[in-house]
Design an enzyme around this catalytic site. Structure first.
Site, PDB file in Angstrom:
ATOM      1  N   ASP A  48     -33.018 -26.264 -30.059  1.00 36.51           N
ATOM      2  CA  ASP A  48     -33.469 -26.468 -28.594  1.00 36.51           C
ATOM      3  C   ASP A  48     -34.646 -27.602 -29.310  1.00 36.51           C
ATOM      4  O   ASP A  48     -34.856 -27.951 -30.259  1.00 36.51           O
ATOM      5  CB  ASP A  48     -33.838 -25.308 -28.281  1.00 36.51           C
ATOM      6  CG  ASP A  48     -34.631 -24.343 -29.226  1.00 36.51           C
ATOM      7  OD1 ASP A  48     -34.991 -24.770 -30.333  1.00 36.51           O
ATOM      8  OD2 ASP A  48     -35.116 -23.096 -28.936  1.00 36.51           O
ATOM      9  N   ASN A  89     -39.784 -11.454 -26.401  1.00 37.80           N
ATOM     10  CA  ASN A  89     -38.896 -11.284 -25.236  1.00 37.80           C
ATOM     11  C   ASN A  89     -37.410 -11.149 -25.600  1.00 37.80           C
ATOM     12  O   ASN A  89     -36.599 -11.051 -24.516  1.00 37.80           O
ATOM     13  CB  ASN A  89     -39.492 -11.785 -24.027  1.00 37.80           C
ATOM     14  CG  ASN A  89     -39.032 -13.507 -24.161  1.00 37.80           C
ATOM     15  OD1 ASN A  89     -38.312 -13.819 -25.193  1.00 37.80           O
ATOM     16  ND2 ASN A  89     -39.236 -14.319 -23.284  1.00 37.80           N
ATOM     17  N   HIS A 137     -35.619 -13.494 -26.676  1.00 38.66           N
ATOM     18  CA  HIS A 137     -34.753 -15.095 -26.517  1.00 38.66           C
ATOM     19  C   HIS A 137     -34.139 -15.226 -27.763  1.00 38.66           C
ATOM     20  O   HIS A 137     -34.737 -15.134 -28.874  1.00 38.66           O
ATOM     21  CB  HIS A 137     -35.542 -15.895 -25.783  1.00 38.66           C
ATOM     22  CG  HIS A 137     -36.929 -16.597 -26.626  1.00 38.66           C
ATOM     23  ND1 HIS A 137     -38.128 -16.774 -26.046  1.00 38.66           N
ATOM     24  CD2 HIS A 137     -36.744 -17.132 -27.803  1.00 38.66           C
ATOM     25  CE1 HIS A 137     -38.878 -17.439 -27.037  1.00 38.66           C
ATOM     26  NE2 HIS A 137     -37.976 -17.595 -27.956  1.00 38.66           N
ATOM     27  N   GLU A 163     -33.785 -17.507 -22.310  1.00 37.04           N
ATOM     28  CA  GLU A 163     -34.699 -16.531 -21.827  1.00 37.04           C
ATOM     29  C   GLU A 163     -34.202 -15.365 -21.192  1.00 37.04           C
ATOM     30  O   GLU A 163     -33.159 -15.434 -20.859  1.00 37.04           O
ATOM     31  CB  GLU A 163     -35.854 -17.094 -20.990  1.00 37.04           C
ATOM     32  CG  GLU A 163     -36.530 -18.361 -21.281  1.00 37.04           C
ATOM     33  CD  GLU A 163     -37.776 -17.909 -22.409  1.00 37.04           C
ATOM     34  OE1 GLU A 163     -37.642 -16.683 -23.013  1.00 37.04           O
ATOM     35  OE2 GLU A 163     -38.751 -18.751 -22.492  1.00 37.04           O
TER      36      GLU A 163
HETATM   37  C1  GLP Z   1     -39.383 -20.359 -30.263  1.00 39.89           C
HETATM   38  C2  GLP Z   1     -38.039 -20.996 -30.513  1.00 39.89           C
HETATM   39  C3  GLP Z   1     -37.087 -20.017 -31.070  1.00 39.89           C
HETATM   40  C4  GLP Z   1     -37.617 -19.095 -32.192  1.00 39.89           C
HETATM   41  C5  GLP Z   1     -38.880 -18.364 -31.427  1.00 39.89           C
HETATM   42  C6  GLP Z   1     -39.551 -17.515 -32.275  1.00 39.89           C
HETATM   43  O1  GLP Z   1     -39.513 -20.035 -29.041  1.00 39.89           O
HETATM   44  N1  GLP Z   1     -37.341 -21.841 -29.640  1.00 39.89           N
HETATM   45  O2  GLP Z   1     -35.936 -20.571 -31.287  1.00 39.89           O
HETATM   46  O3  GLP Z   1     -36.751 -18.354 -32.485  1.00 39.89           O
HETATM   47  O4  GLP Z   1     -39.783 -19.335 -31.029  1.00 39.89           O
HETATM   48  O5  GLP Z   1     -40.419 -18.138 -33.100  1.00 39.89           O
HETATM   49  P1  GLP Z   1     -41.308 -17.447 -34.383  1.00 39.89           P
HETATM   50  O6  GLP Z   1     -40.314 -17.426 -35.468  1.00 39.89           O
HETATM   51  O7  GLP Z   1     -42.392 -18.337 -34.595  1.00 39.89           O
HETATM   52  O8  GLP Z   1     -41.842 -16.130 -34.067  1.00 39.89           O
END
Ligand code: GLP
Length: 241
Positions: free
Chosen positions: A67, A135, A137, A142
């Site tokens: 993404d 959440n 995702h 989402e």
């Molecule tokens: C972002 C990314 C996700 C990732 C998520 C969790 O929103 N788009 O791909 O998995 O964050 O982040 P973290 O690993 O910092 O908790």
């Protein structure tokens, strides 16, 4: 789903790296899906170390990121483009032509999703690395996203913008939109490795593994993938017992 519970984040990162290293050794032309966020940083550090010790080369590895934010330039320090170069690409021997990060050029907004989706259709990934949002995702799919979605432009949840505001000066600076692989693209990968650590992920990890498959918790779909490994530390696993 195969669940691996590790002592701490360090061990999670080492385990995930050992899987990726094994795959690259088996197939130097590996097609790998990459994630951003704080979770994979330790994995990337371990991969850099393996490269520096001449254990692996990324010369013919091909990468596809999950993404990217829309509304900030690639040159912005918090773009996923910058993140990937900073935390991995600039330290290894990846060929620039083999790096795919969703384009976020606002002038081409109507074509972005279709173009990236075509790339994903033409290339089935061997392995996809994932983190998970609090959440539920994955990528930027989402809660509520149809499970059959392919690459699309998403309006980010307020929860996600709040979680990610720690990387920006304030929540107002966090982009409101992003481009993301859809769940269907993610599920198309031959192998999936999801990593998570820390107590703030315990609730969502419990729901992802023990709850029912629902679009309200997109990561729950991974229960249906034939080769998905979840690597978590004891804190993230604390609600599983
Ligand atoms: C972002 C990314 C996700 C990732 C998520 C969790 O929103 N788009 O791909 O998995 O964050 O982040 P973290 O690993 O910092 O908790």
């Amino acid at each position: 789903m195969k669940i691996m519970i590790c002592k701490d984040y360090d061990e999670v990162s080492k385990k995930a790296a050992s899987i990726v290293i094994k795959e690259i050794k088996k197939n130097p032309d590996l097609k790998i899906g990459l994630a951003t966020g704080s979770s994979p940083i330790g994995l990337y550090k371990n991969l850099i170390e393996a490269y520096q010790k001449n254990k692996i080369s990324f010369k013919s590895v091909v990468s596809y990121n999950l993404d990217e934010y829309i509304g900030i330039d690639r040159s912005h320090p918090q773009s996923y483009y910058s993140f990937m170069y900073e935390n991995l690409f600039k330290h290894i021997d990846m060929n620039d032509d083999n790096i795919h990060i969703p384009d976020n050029d606002i002038d081409r907004i109507d074509h972005l999703a279709e173009d990236y989706n075509q790339v994903l259709h033409d290339n089935q990934l061997d392995i996809q690395i994932l983190g998970i949002g609090t959440n539920g995702h994955i990528g930027f799919n989402e809660p509520g996203t149809p499970l059959g979605n392919e690459t699309f432009i998403v309006t980010l949840d307020e929860q996600t913008r709040m979680d990610n505001s720690r990387f920006f000066n304030s929540i107002d600076e966090v982009p409101k939109f992003a481009i993301t692989m859809g769940i269907k693209n993610i599920m198309y990968s031959k192998k999936i490795v999801l990593i998570a650590s820390g107590k703030e992920k315990a609730k969502v990890i419990h729901k992802m593994i023990k709850g029912k498959v629902t679009k309200n918790l997109p990561a729950s779909i991974l229960q249906l993938h034939p080769d998905c490994t979840v690597i978590i530390d004891e804190q993230a696993a604390s609600k599983l017992k």
